[in-house]
Design a protein around this motif. Structure first.
Motif, PDB file in Angstrom:
ATOM      1  N   ARG A   3       0.840  -1.202   0.000  1.00 31.09           N
ATOM      2  CA  ARG A   3       0.000   0.000   0.000  1.00 31.09           C
ATOM      3  C   ARG A   3       0.873   1.249   0.000  1.00 31.09           C
ATOM      4  O   ARG A   3       1.983   1.252   0.511  1.00 31.09           O
ATOM      5  N   ILE A   4       0.318   2.310  -0.551  1.00 29.94           N
ATOM      6  CA  ILE A   4       0.960   3.620  -0.540  1.00 29.94           C
ATOM      7  C   ILE A   4       0.101   4.512   0.343  1.00 29.94           C
ATOM      8  O   ILE A   4      -1.070   4.749   0.042  1.00 29.94           O
ATOM      9  N   MET A   5       0.667   4.978   1.462  1.00 27.62           N
ATOM     10  CA  MET A   5      -0.065   5.830   2.415  1.00 27.62           C
ATOM     11  C   MET A   5       0.863   6.968   2.847  1.00 27.62           C
ATOM     12  O   MET A   5       1.511   6.893   3.876  1.00 27.62           O
ATOM     13  N   LEU A   6       0.911   8.006   2.001  1.00 28.28           N
ATOM     14  CA  LEU A   6       1.831   9.117   2.249  1.00 28.28           C
ATOM     15  C   LEU A   6       1.134  10.472   2.254  1.00 28.28           C
ATOM     16  O   LEU A   6       1.792  11.513   2.285  1.00 28.28           O
ATOM     17  N   SER A   7      -0.182  10.479   2.250  1.00 25.92           N
ATOM     18  CA  SER A   7      -0.931  11.731   2.133  1.00 25.92           C
ATOM     19  C   SER A   7      -0.723  12.670   3.316  1.00 25.92           C
ATOM     20  O   SER A   7      -0.914  13.884   3.178  1.00 25.92           O
ATOM     21  N   GLU A   8      -0.321  12.153   4.465  1.00 27.41           N
ATOM     22  CA  GLU A   8      -0.133  12.996   5.649  1.00 27.41           C
ATOM     23  C   GLU A   8       1.156  13.817   5.597  1.00 27.41           C
ATOM     24  O   GLU A   8       1.323  14.769   6.351  1.00 27.41           O
ATOM     25  N   LEU A   9       2.076  13.440   4.707  1.00 21.99           N
ATOM     26  CA  LEU A   9       3.357  14.152   4.619  1.00 21.99           C
ATOM     27  C   LEU A   9       3.160  15.569   4.082  1.00 21.99           C
ATOM     28  O   LEU A   9       2.361  15.784   3.175  1.00 21.99           O
ATOM     29  N   ASP A  10       3.938  16.515   4.618  1.00 23.87           N
ATOM     30  CA  ASP A  10       3.925  17.867   4.063  1.00 23.87           C
ATOM     31  C   ASP A  10       4.803  17.878   2.809  1.00 23.87           C
ATOM     32  O   ASP A  10       5.492  16.901   2.503  1.00 23.87           O
ATOM     33  N   GLU A  11       4.777  18.982   2.072  1.00 24.87           N
ATOM     34  CA  GLU A  11       5.508  19.063   0.808  1.00 24.87           C
ATOM     35  C   GLU A  11       7.015  18.879   0.984  1.00 24.87           C
ATOM     36  O   GLU A  11       7.669  18.236   0.164  1.00 24.87           O
ATOM     37  N   THR A  12       7.577  19.436   2.057  1.00 27.50           N
ATOM     38  CA  THR A  12       9.014  19.314   2.316  1.00 27.50           C
ATOM     39  C   THR A  12       9.392  17.853   2.532  1.00 27.50           C
ATOM     40  O   THR A  12      10.397  17.370   1.998  1.00 27.50           O
ATOM     41  N   SER A  13       8.579  17.136   3.300  1.00 24.12           N
ATOM     42  CA  SER A  13       8.852  15.719   3.575  1.00 24.12           C
ATOM     43  C   SER A  13       8.699  14.878   2.313  1.00 24.12           C
ATOM     44  O   SER A  13       9.496  13.968   2.065  1.00 24.12           O
ATOM     45  N   LYS A  14       7.684  15.176   1.502  1.00 26.42           N
ATOM     46  CA  LYS A  14       7.499  14.450   0.241  1.00 26.42           C
ATOM     47  C   LYS A  14       8.710  14.639  -0.669  1.00 26.42           C
ATOM     48  O   LYS A  14       9.198  13.688  -1.272  1.00 26.42           O
ATOM     49  N   LYS A  15       9.184  15.854  -0.742  1.00 26.24           N
ATOM     50  CA  LYS A  15      10.337  16.167  -1.593  1.00 26.24           C
ATOM     51  C   LYS A  15      11.582  15.410  -1.116  1.00 26.24           C
ATOM     52  O   LYS A  15      12.326  14.845  -1.911  1.00 26.24           O
ATOM     53  N   ALA A  16      11.794  15.380   0.203  1.00 27.91           N
ATOM     54  CA  ALA A  16      12.949  14.689   0.770  1.00 27.91           C
ATOM     55  C   ALA A  16      12.886  13.184   0.500  1.00 27.91           C
ATOM     56  O   ALA A  16      13.886  12.559   0.134  1.00 27.91           O
ATOM     57  N   LEU A  17      11.700  12.592   0.677  1.00 29.27           N
ATOM     58  CA  LEU A  17      11.543  11.154   0.443  1.00 29.27           C
ATOM     59  C   LEU A  17      11.736  10.823  -1.035  1.00 29.27           C
ATOM     60  O   LEU A  17      12.437   9.862  -1.379  1.00 29.27           O
ATOM     61  N   LYS A  18      11.130  11.605  -1.905  1.00 32.35           N
ATOM     62  CA  LYS A  18      11.273  11.367  -3.345  1.00 32.35           C
ATOM     63  C   LYS A  18      12.741  11.432  -3.750  1.00 32.35           C
ATOM     64  O   LYS A  18      13.227  10.571  -4.484  1.00 32.35           O
ATOM     65  N   LYS A  19      13.462  12.431  -3.254  1.00 32.94           N
ATOM     66  CA  LYS A  19      14.884  12.575  -3.583  1.00 32.94           C
ATOM     67  C   LYS A  19      15.668  11.348  -3.116  1.00 32.94           C
ATOM     68  O   LYS A  19      16.490  10.807  -3.852  1.00 32.94           O
ATOM     69  N   LEU A  20      15.401  10.880  -1.903  1.00 36.78           N
ATOM     70  CA  LEU A  20      16.101   9.699  -1.386  1.00 36.78           C
ATOM     71  C   LEU A  20      15.826   8.469  -2.246  1.00 36.78           C
ATOM     72  O   LEU A  20      16.739   7.728  -2.599  1.00 36.78           O
TER      73      LEU A  20
END
Length: 166
Positions: A128-145
């Motif tokens: 499952r993908i459950m990442l909607s609670e992340l803010d934009e900064t956190s999403k950007k950091a995770l995507k980069k990693l």
């Protein structure tokens, strides 16, 4: 990339070489060989496998509570469970779920809901993908990693994951 020869030693647990499962001792035990844990600290995301046992760098030495008011100076962190798998295109990020926690390192106190962390690990293992609670900064950091770790795995991943981190 050969899943069983992770020469990059990125910290992501890809897949074990285990090909058989028996019904004897240990039956029903969760196999965490395809799950990795990522900590998001502000604008930085990094792999910390210690989180699988609540012993990541940020969690060590912390007394936990389920009452947010007991951690008034807590710094927000995200723990992301990332499950990887292989499909016809190759390895990919199959599941990703986010768990919130706040930690006051100075006071050695932290807020998290352990049952939520366990359930979200299970959801990640169920792809499952459950990442909607992340803010934009956190999403950007995770995507980069995820991209920096292995761009091919990112390209092979579902549109749902890519949209969740867009």
């Amino acid at each position: 990339m050969d899943l069983f020869d992770n020469k990059k030693n990125s910290g992501f647990t890809i897949l074990s070489g285990k090909t058989d499962v028996h019904g004897g001792f240990g039956q029903g035990v969760l196999d965490l060989n395809a799950v990795s844990s990522v900590i998001i600290d502000g604008e930085e995301a990094y792999i910390d496998m210690g989180a699988l046992h609540a012993k990541s760098v940020v969690e060590k030495g912390i007394k936990w509570t389920t009452n947010k008011e007991e951690v008034p100076n807590g710094k927000p962190y995200w723990l992301i469970w990332v499950t990887v798998d292989r499909n016809e295109a190759g390895p990919y990020y199959a599941g990703a779920t986010a768990c919130y926690m706040e930690i006051d390192r100075e006071a050695r106190r932290g807020y998290k809901i352990l049952a939520d962390h366990v359930n979200r690990m299970d959801y990640s293992m169920k792809r499952r993908i459950m990442l909607s609670e992340l803010d934009e900064t956190s999403k950007k950091a995770l995507k980069k990693l995820l991209i920096d770790n292995n761009e091919t795995m990112w390209q092979n991943s579902s549109d749902e994951l890519k949209e969740a981190l867009a």
